[in-house]
Design a protein around this motif. Structure first.
Motif, PDB file in Angstrom:
ATOM      1  N   GLU A   1      40.757  48.123  35.473  1.00  0.00           N
ATOM      2  CA  GLU A   1      41.561  46.911  35.552  1.00  0.00           C
ATOM      3  C   GLU A   1      42.952  47.223  36.086  1.00  0.00           C
ATOM      4  O   GLU A   1      43.481  48.319  35.881  1.00  0.00           O
ATOM      5  CB  GLU A   1      41.701  46.245  34.180  1.00  0.00           C
ATOM      6  CG  GLU A   1      40.390  45.876  33.511  1.00  0.00           C
ATOM      7  CD  GLU A   1      39.919  46.928  32.536  1.00  0.00           C
ATOM      8  OE1 GLU A   1      39.171  46.584  31.609  1.00  0.00           O
ATOM      9  OE2 GLU A   1      40.303  48.114  32.698  1.00  0.00           O
TER      10      GLU A   1
ATOM     11  N   LEU B   1      44.656  39.374  37.634  1.00  0.00           N
ATOM     12  CA  LEU B   1      44.085  40.636  37.218  1.00  0.00           C
ATOM     13  C   LEU B   1      42.919  41.003  38.118  1.00  0.00           C
ATOM     14  O   LEU B   1      42.163  40.133  38.552  1.00  0.00           O
ATOM     15  CB  LEU B   1      43.602  40.565  35.772  1.00  0.00           C
ATOM     16  CG  LEU B   1      44.617  40.112  34.722  1.00  0.00           C
ATOM     17  CD1 LEU B   1      44.009  40.210  33.334  1.00  0.00           C
ATOM     18  CD2 LEU B   1      45.894  40.933  34.811  1.00  0.00           C
ATOM     19  N   SER B   2      42.771  42.288  38.395  1.00  0.00           N
ATOM     20  CA  SER B   2      41.672  42.782  39.209  1.00  0.00           C
ATOM     21  C   SER B   2      40.853  43.778  38.419  1.00  0.00           C
ATOM     22  O   SER B   2      41.379  44.516  37.592  1.00  0.00           O
ATOM     23  CB  SER B   2      42.198  43.455  40.480  1.00  0.00           C
ATOM     24  OG  SER B   2      42.916  42.550  41.291  1.00  0.00           O
ATOM     25  N   CYS B   3      39.565  43.792  38.679  1.00  0.00           N
ATOM     26  CA  CYS B   3      38.644  44.753  38.080  1.00  0.00           C
ATOM     27  C   CYS B   3      37.848  45.383  39.209  1.00  0.00           C
ATOM     28  O   CYS B   3      36.943  44.752  39.765  1.00  0.00           O
ATOM     29  CB  CYS B   3      37.728  44.053  37.079  1.00  0.00           C
ATOM     30  SG  CYS B   3      36.478  45.120  36.334  1.00  0.00           S
TER      31      CYS B   3
ATOM     32  N   TRP C   1      35.562  38.780  31.297  1.00  0.00           N
ATOM     33  CA  TRP C   1      36.916  39.162  30.932  1.00  0.00           C
ATOM     34  C   TRP C   1      37.114  38.874  29.453  1.00  0.00           C
ATOM     35  O   TRP C   1      36.819  37.772  28.984  1.00  0.00           O
ATOM     36  CB  TRP C   1      37.962  38.400  31.746  1.00  0.00           C
ATOM     37  CG  TRP C   1      38.131  38.899  33.148  1.00  0.00           C
ATOM     38  CD1 TRP C   1      37.573  38.390  34.279  1.00  0.00           C
ATOM     39  CD2 TRP C   1      38.932  40.006  33.560  1.00  0.00           C
ATOM     40  NE1 TRP C   1      37.967  39.107  35.376  1.00  0.00           N
ATOM     41  CE2 TRP C   1      38.807  40.107  34.963  1.00  0.00           C
ATOM     42  CE3 TRP C   1      39.746  40.921  32.891  1.00  0.00           C
ATOM     43  CZ2 TRP C   1      39.467  41.093  35.700  1.00  0.00           C
ATOM     44  CZ3 TRP C   1      40.392  41.896  33.631  1.00  0.00           C
ATOM     45  CH2 TRP C   1      40.246  41.975  35.012  1.00  0.00           C
TER      46      TRP C   1
ATOM     47  N   THR D   1      34.954  43.831  43.623  1.00  0.00           N
ATOM     48  CA  THR D   1      36.035  43.555  42.687  1.00  0.00           C
ATOM     49  C   THR D   1      35.876  42.161  42.083  1.00  0.00           C
ATOM     50  O   THR D   1      35.478  41.220  42.770  1.00  0.00           O
ATOM     51  CB  THR D   1      37.399  43.652  43.388  1.00  0.00           C
ATOM     52  OG1 THR D   1      37.570  44.975  43.911  1.00  0.00           O
ATOM     53  CG2 THR D   1      38.536  43.358  42.423  1.00  0.00           C
TER      54      THR D   1
ATOM     55  N   TYR E   1      43.824  42.969  28.319  1.00  0.00           N
ATOM     56  CA  TYR E   1      42.689  42.321  28.953  1.00  0.00           C
ATOM     57  C   TYR E   1      41.718  43.365  29.478  1.00  0.00           C
ATOM     58  O   TYR E   1      42.111  44.329  30.146  1.00  0.00           O
ATOM     59  CB  TYR E   1      43.151  41.416  30.095  1.00  0.00           C
ATOM     60  CG  TYR E   1      43.741  40.117  29.598  1.00  0.00           C
ATOM     61  CD1 TYR E   1      43.044  38.915  29.740  1.00  0.00           C
ATOM     62  CD2 TYR E   1      44.977  40.096  28.973  1.00  0.00           C
ATOM     63  CE1 TYR E   1      43.572  37.728  29.266  1.00  0.00           C
ATOM     64  CE2 TYR E   1      45.514  38.910  28.490  1.00  0.00           C
ATOM     65  CZ  TYR E   1      44.808  37.732  28.639  1.00  0.00           C
ATOM     66  OH  TYR E   1      45.333  36.552  28.169  1.00  0.00           O
ATOM     67  N   TYR E   2      40.439  43.174  29.175  1.00  0.00           N
ATOM     68  CA  TYR E   2      39.382  44.085  29.573  1.00  0.00           C
ATOM     69  C   TYR E   2      38.355  43.375  30.439  1.00  0.00           C
ATOM     70  O   TYR E   2      38.008  42.232  30.174  1.00  0.00           O
ATOM     71  CB  TYR E   2      38.644  44.628  28.348  1.00  0.00           C
ATOM     72  CG  TYR E   2      39.499  45.384  27.369  1.00  0.00           C
ATOM     73  CD1 TYR E   2      39.617  46.766  27.451  1.00  0.00           C
ATOM     74  CD2 TYR E   2      40.165  44.729  26.347  1.00  0.00           C
ATOM     75  CE1 TYR E   2      40.385  47.469  26.544  1.00  0.00           C
ATOM     76  CE2 TYR E   2      40.938  45.421  25.432  1.00  0.00           C
ATOM     77  CZ  TYR E   2      41.041  46.789  25.533  1.00  0.00           C
ATOM     78  OH  TYR E   2      41.800  47.491  24.634  1.00  0.00           O
ATOM     79  N   CYS E   3      37.856  44.058  31.455  1.00  0.00           N
ATOM     80  CA  CYS E   3      36.699  43.554  32.170  1.00  0.00           C
ATOM     81  C   CYS E   3      35.470  44.322  31.717  1.00  0.00           C
ATOM     82  O   CYS E   3      35.563  45.454  31.237  1.00  0.00           O
ATOM     83  CB  CYS E   3      36.874  43.647  33.691  1.00  0.00           C
ATOM     84  SG  CYS E   3      36.951  45.318  34.367  1.00  0.00           S
TER      85      CYS E   3
ATOM     86  N   THR F   1      44.177  46.311  30.657  1.00  0.00           N
ATOM     87  CA  THR F   1      45.499  46.181  31.242  1.00  0.00           C
ATOM     88  C   THR F   1      46.309  45.207  30.392  1.00  0.00           C
ATOM     89  O   THR F   1      45.812  44.170  29.968  1.00  0.00           O
ATOM     90  CB  THR F   1      45.415  45.714  32.715  1.00  0.00           C
ATOM     91  OG1 THR F   1      46.719  45.708  33.299  1.00  0.00           O
ATOM     92  CG2 THR F   1      44.794  44.327  32.836  1.00  0.00           C
TER      93      THR F   1
END
Length: 126
Positions: free
Chosen positions: A6, A20-22, A36, A78, A94-96, A120
């Motif tokens: 993340e 946010l990006s994963c 998420w 992504t 925050y978690y993916c 993140t």
């Protein structure tokens, strides 16, 4: 096997926005459902948004509907979480996560996910 990382978290004022990006490696995300989650200090990890493997169905927690949007870019491997109109109660790590099953619905429980990123931090000031 898939690895998730993340990024995009930070400090933002209430009413502001973040994306946010994963980013995934090891496997393409096109065959995975994605979710998420967020976890505030002293609280359990909770679902924020999810999308099934085909992108045909999404889920949003009531607290974020209309403000947060989950999306994916297969070419970049992504998944994103666009966060608008942020509130102080959105403050959390925050978690993916990736769901390896090709479900017809979004997975909403932590136990349905096989792979997790490291998280993140998102902090919303008021």
């Amino acid at each position: 096997q898939v690895q998730l990382v993340e990024s995009g978290g930070g400090l933002v004022q209430a009413g502001g926005s973040l994306r946010l990006s994963c980013a995934a490696s090891g496997r393409t995300l096109s065959s995975y459902g994605m979710g998420w989650f967020r976890q505030a200090p002293g609280k359990e990890r909770e679902i924020v948004a999810a999308i099934n493997w085909s992108g045909s169905s999404t889920y949003y927690a009531d607290s974020v509907k209309g403000r947060l949007t989950i999306s994916g870019d297969n070419a970049k491997n992504t998944v994103y979480l666009q966060m608008n109109s942020l509130k102080s109660e959105d403050t959390a790590v925050y978690y993916c996560a990736a769901d390896p099953l090709r479900r017809t619905y979004p997975a909403t429980a932590t136990t349905m996910y096989a792979y997790w990123g490291q998280g993140t931090q998102v902090t919303v000031s008021s």
